[in-house]
Design a protein around this motif. Structure first.
Motif, PDB file in Angstrom:
ATOM      1  N   SER A 283       0.838  -1.199   0.000  1.00 48.77           N
ATOM      2  CA  SER A 283       0.000   0.000   0.000  1.00 48.77           C
ATOM      3  C   SER A 283       0.876   1.253   0.000  1.00 48.77           C
ATOM      4  N   ILE A 284       2.013   1.157   0.663  1.00 51.02           N
ATOM      5  CA  ILE A 284       2.924   2.298   0.666  1.00 51.02           C
ATOM      6  C   ILE A 284       3.554   2.485  -0.708  1.00 51.02           C
ATOM      7  N   MET A 285       3.960   1.376  -1.302  1.00 50.63           N
ATOM      8  CA  MET A 285       4.559   1.468  -2.627  1.00 50.63           C
ATOM      9  C   MET A 285       3.561   2.086  -3.598  1.00 50.63           C
ATOM     10  N   ASN A 286       2.307   1.685  -3.456  1.00 54.69           N
ATOM     11  CA  ASN A 286       1.257   2.212  -4.305  1.00 54.69           C
ATOM     12  C   ASN A 286       1.124   3.730  -4.149  1.00 54.69           C
ATOM     13  N   MET A 313      16.034  11.513  -6.927  1.00 59.43           N
ATOM     14  CA  MET A 313      15.772  10.300  -6.172  1.00 59.43           C
ATOM     15  C   MET A 313      15.926  10.566  -4.683  1.00 59.43           C
ATOM     16  N   GLY A 314      16.957  11.329  -4.354  1.00 58.57           N
ATOM     17  CA  GLY A 314      17.189  11.672  -2.955  1.00 58.57           C
ATOM     18  C   GLY A 314      15.990  12.392  -2.359  1.00 58.57           C
ATOM     19  N   LEU A 315      15.439  13.317  -3.138  1.00 58.20           N
ATOM     20  CA  LEU A 315      14.277  14.074  -2.673  1.00 58.20           C
ATOM     21  C   LEU A 315      13.107  13.132  -2.398  1.00 58.20           C
ATOM     22  N   LEU A 316      12.873  12.218  -3.344  1.00 58.19           N
ATOM     23  CA  LEU A 316      11.750  11.288  -3.181  1.00 58.19           C
ATOM     24  C   LEU A 316      11.962  10.364  -1.993  1.00 58.19           C
ATOM     25  N   LEU A 317      13.194   9.914  -1.828  1.00 60.30           N
ATOM     26  CA  LEU A 317      13.464   9.023  -0.700  1.00 60.30           C
ATOM     27  C   LEU A 317      13.287   9.768   0.619  1.00 60.30           C
ATOM     28  N   MET A 318      13.660  11.048   0.600  1.00 60.36           N
ATOM     29  CA  MET A 318      13.488  11.839   1.810  1.00 60.36           C
ATOM     30  C   MET A 318      12.006  11.938   2.155  1.00 60.36           C
ATOM     31  N   GLU A 319      11.186  12.114   1.122  1.00 59.79           N
ATOM     32  CA  GLU A 319       9.745  12.166   1.361  1.00 59.79           C
ATOM     33  C   GLU A 319       9.235  10.859   1.961  1.00 59.79           C
ATOM     34  N   SER A 320       9.649   9.745   1.355  1.00 61.87           N
ATOM     35  CA  SER A 320       9.116   8.475   1.853  1.00 61.87           C
ATOM     36  C   SER A 320       9.668   8.159   3.235  1.00 61.87           C
ATOM     37  N   LEU A 321      10.922   8.527   3.449  1.00 62.54           N
ATOM     38  CA  LEU A 321      11.507   8.304   4.766  1.00 62.54           C
ATOM     39  C   LEU A 321      10.767   9.145   5.811  1.00 62.54           C
ATOM     40  N   ALA A 393      11.265   5.287  -6.509  1.00 62.02           N
ATOM     41  CA  ALA A 393      12.371   6.241  -6.634  1.00 62.02           C
ATOM     42  C   ALA A 393      13.291   5.845  -7.785  1.00 62.02           C
ATOM     43  N   PHE A 394      13.517   4.538  -7.929  1.00 60.68           N
ATOM     44  CA  PHE A 394      14.376   4.088  -9.022  1.00 60.68           C
ATOM     45  C   PHE A 394      13.718   4.306 -10.378  1.00 60.68           C
TER      46      PHE A 394
END
Ligand SMILES: Nc1ncnc2c1ncn2[C@@H]1O[C@H](COP(=O)(O)OP(=O)(O)O)[C@@H](O)[C@H]1O
Ligand SMILES: [Mg+2]
Lengths: 408, 227
Positions: A283-286, A313-321, A393-394
């Motif tokens: 659900s998170i990946m979605n 990618m860093g920005l997106l990972l920061m969001e998900s983190l 992110a990838f």
């Protein structure tokens, strides 16, 4: 500014983010609680089993555990006593001797395990004394006296004060025969014990079975469960210089069934957690995939400005983190709070009485909040969520600027 | 001084069986200070050419030199770096990052360039004043009119001191008054800050502002004159 951007992006769709965070909170809470519950149950199970019967550690003759041969003895309990009295981590200890024999009342005969116990030391190691339901516990100076399990006493139709005829074989092969008077009747909650055991004074046992001062085991209770391995090592070390025919066994070796039950419970728990986490992770990946797709054009603009794919990618990972951390922190606190409540008040699981009885557990169970249960629960959710955020992110990393810009 | 040099640039889009020749041997050189309109009907290849010059896409044939460097030889990361320092883009619409305010949008380029906070804040405020958005620094894109958004986009495109600004139909989504204002602004920036501009259009009115008019049709440059 990257941080500010990530933070604002998280709250761009508040409802969606809150739902995602709620899923993470729920998973973390459940995991922290369930793990604490399991660990708590294991502690209770181990503690109950250890205290009803086996103790934390036993010293026996080599091979006695596998083959209960009455000639495999601990020949000199005094020597063992000298070691145990001064050993660090040992809370208490006692000696026991055992043999299978026949007991008969007026018209019935059963095969039972006759256990010789030290009336003074036994209560410091086991809960047997507390489990006397009728009559009394053994006392110093008692001779032809016995404690019988409740089921056995019922089967034999012998009340407190009744006589039993005992017939067995001594250490030297001679016949051991006597008449015992039932002084007390115990109920451990474990039917197996209550059906098959009687206890008599150790000294009298030694006399009756011609033990020549020997016993079958020293039963040791340690200060705590965690101290067991160290104490075991110390005992083994002390013994090695004296008698190499003796073995030191810990509660795991003494209760292989219990260890197996715990392992199976851990595995089935693990499978349940895995399913839970996979559902949450998807659900998170979605959510992240959706967020990435609808922002493709925005990423195109950023790339046209010269933002490299790595940075994006860093920005997106920061969001998900960010989302994950919010969820895990809230979930851990809430999970710990709920667990804490039940740790204090306990919890009755309806329908579990049968299982509880089988392991001699109390009906009201208590979860055990620990660093491990919190760290493992929170850690699993954290890692899996971050992993599930990697895929979207990838995907962005492989995006070409023109393609991104032409997205609507 | 030549900033962009296109030599026989070709681009062919293939979609299954069909292939469309979007650029059919474009030769073009742009010098510093140009204020050039790339004009042509819809589908003539304007967007394609601007994307090639800006290193967003790569040609199927020919060569493009930007500040003397051949773009077709660069890796994607080098192209990104080149865009960061040498090129400013203004698109038709949705140019801005929605979660950032006007001043933050402008700052973002300088952040990527690695400029210290104090300096980029000062520059961003100054350039927003230049484009006539004094007092609107803190507004999010959604709180700005279309014309104001395009002004922020122009400010952002020029603030990093690029060699060239590529504007793909920057006025197409604006009413004619706002469109004229934006063109005047670009003209002013071209004159006062010597920013080189290419803007594509199919609008006669817009062409009138250009000092150099380049006409493109079916992927070929058919006319190129300075006024
Ligand atoms: N991604 C694409 N795939 C296929 N054909 C494209 C693509 N982009 C542009 N084209 C085609 O290339 C030609 C030039 O397009 P474009 O550069 O967008 O023209 P303009 O910007 O002048 O309207 C058009 O015929 C268009 O249909
Ligand atoms: Mg176009």
């Amino acid at each position: 500014m990257n941080f500010i951007m990530a933070w604002r992006n998280i709250w761009r769709h508040p409802r969606r983010s809150i739902l995602t965070i709620a899923a993470i909170v729920f998973a973390t809470m459940l995991l922290v609680f369930m793990l604490s519950w399991q660990f708590g149950a294991y502690d209770t199970m181990i503690d109950a089993t250890v205290k009803i019967h086996t103790g934390h550690i036993q010293i026996q003759a080599q091979g006695y555990q596998d083959q209960r041969d009455m000639r495999k003895v601990v020949p000199d309990p005094n020597e063992i006593e000298r070691i145990l009295t001064s050993l660090r981590g040992v809370k208490s200890y006692t000696f026991r001797a055992e043999d299978f024999s026949l007991v008969s009342s007026e018209n019935r005969t059963y095969g039972v395990l006759v256990i010789g116990i030290d009336p003074q030391k036994e209560p410091s190691v086991s809960t047997l004394e507390d489990m006397i339901r009728r009559g009394r516990f053994l006392e110093a100076g008692d001779r032809r006296s016995a404690l019988a399990g409740e089921i056995l006493a019922d089967n034999l139709n012998s009340p407190v004060g009744g006589d039993l005829v005992l017939l067995g074989q001594g250490r030297d092969g001679s016949i051991a025969a006597t008449v015992l008077t039932i002084k007390g009747i115990f109920n451990t909650g474990q039917d197996e014990f209550d059906r098959t055991m009687i206890h008599i004074p150790l000294e009298y046992f030694q006399e009756l079975y011609n033990m020549r001062g020997a016993v079958h085991m020293a039963v040791v209770l340690c200060d705590s469960l965690t101290a067991v391995p160290a104490v075991k090592e110390r005992i083994a070390g002390a013994l090695s210089g004296i008698d190499s025919s003796l073995a030191v066994l810990d509660w795991k070796e003494l209760n292989p069934g219990l260890v197996q039950a715990i392992q199976m419970d851990l595995v089935s728990g693990f499978i349940f957690y895995l399913i839970l986490i996979i559902v949450v992770a998807f659900s998170i990946m979605n959510t992240f995939l959706m967020a990435v797709f609808e922002r493709t054009r925005e990423f195109g603009v950023m790339m046209s400005m010269g933002m490299g794919p790595g940075r994006l990618m860093g920005l997106l990972l920061m969001e998900s983190l960010g989302i994950t951390l919010i969820g895990v922190v809230i979930g851990t606190i809430a999970g710990a709070a709920v667990t804490w409540y039940f740790q204090i008040h306990g919890m009755v699981i309806p329908g579990a009485e049968e299982v509880a009885r089988q392991f001699g557990l109390p009906e009201r169970m208590f979860p055990q909040l620990s660093f491990l249960s919190i760290a493992v629960g929170a850690g699993i959710v954290l890692i899996l969520t971050v992993l599930s955020a990697l895929y979207p992110a990838f995907k962005v990393k492989g995006l070409k600027p023109v393609e991104a810009l032409s997205a609507v | 001084m030549t900033i962009v040099e296109c030599r026989n640039v070709k681009k062919i889009y293939r979609q299954g069986e069909v292939s469309v020749t979007a650029l059919d041997g474009v030769d073009l050189s742009i010098v510093k200070g140009d204020f050039m309109a790339l004009a042509g009907p819809s589908g003539s290849g304007k967007t394609t050419l601007l994307n090639m010059i800006g290193g967003l896409d790569s040609p199927d044939g020919g060569s493009i030199l930007l500040n003397g460097q051949a773009l077709e030889k660069m890796k994607p990361s080098q192209l990104a770096d080149m865009r960061l320092h040498q090129v400013g883009f203004v698109f038709q619409s949705y140019n801005l990052i929605p979660v950032l305010s006007a001043v933050e949008n402008v700052e973002f380029v300088m952040l990527l360039q690695g400029m210290p906070l104090q300096e980029r804040r000062r520059k961003a405020l100054a350039i927003l004043d230049d484009v006539g958005l004094a007092g609107k620094y803190g507004r999010r894109p959604a709180e700005l009119s279309g014309g104001q958004q395009q002004r922020v986009a122009v400010a952002r495109a020029i603030v990093g001191a690029p060699a060239i600004v590529l504007a793909d139909e920057p006025t197409a989504n604006l009413d004619s008054a706002s469109g004229k204002d934006l063109l005047k602004l670009m003209q002013e920036m071209n004159e006062s800050k010597k920013v080189t501009f290419i803007f594509s259009t199919h609008d006669k009115m817009v062409m009138e502002y250009a000092r150099r008019l380049t006409l493109i049709r079916d992927g070929r440059i058919v006319e190129d004159r300075r006024k």
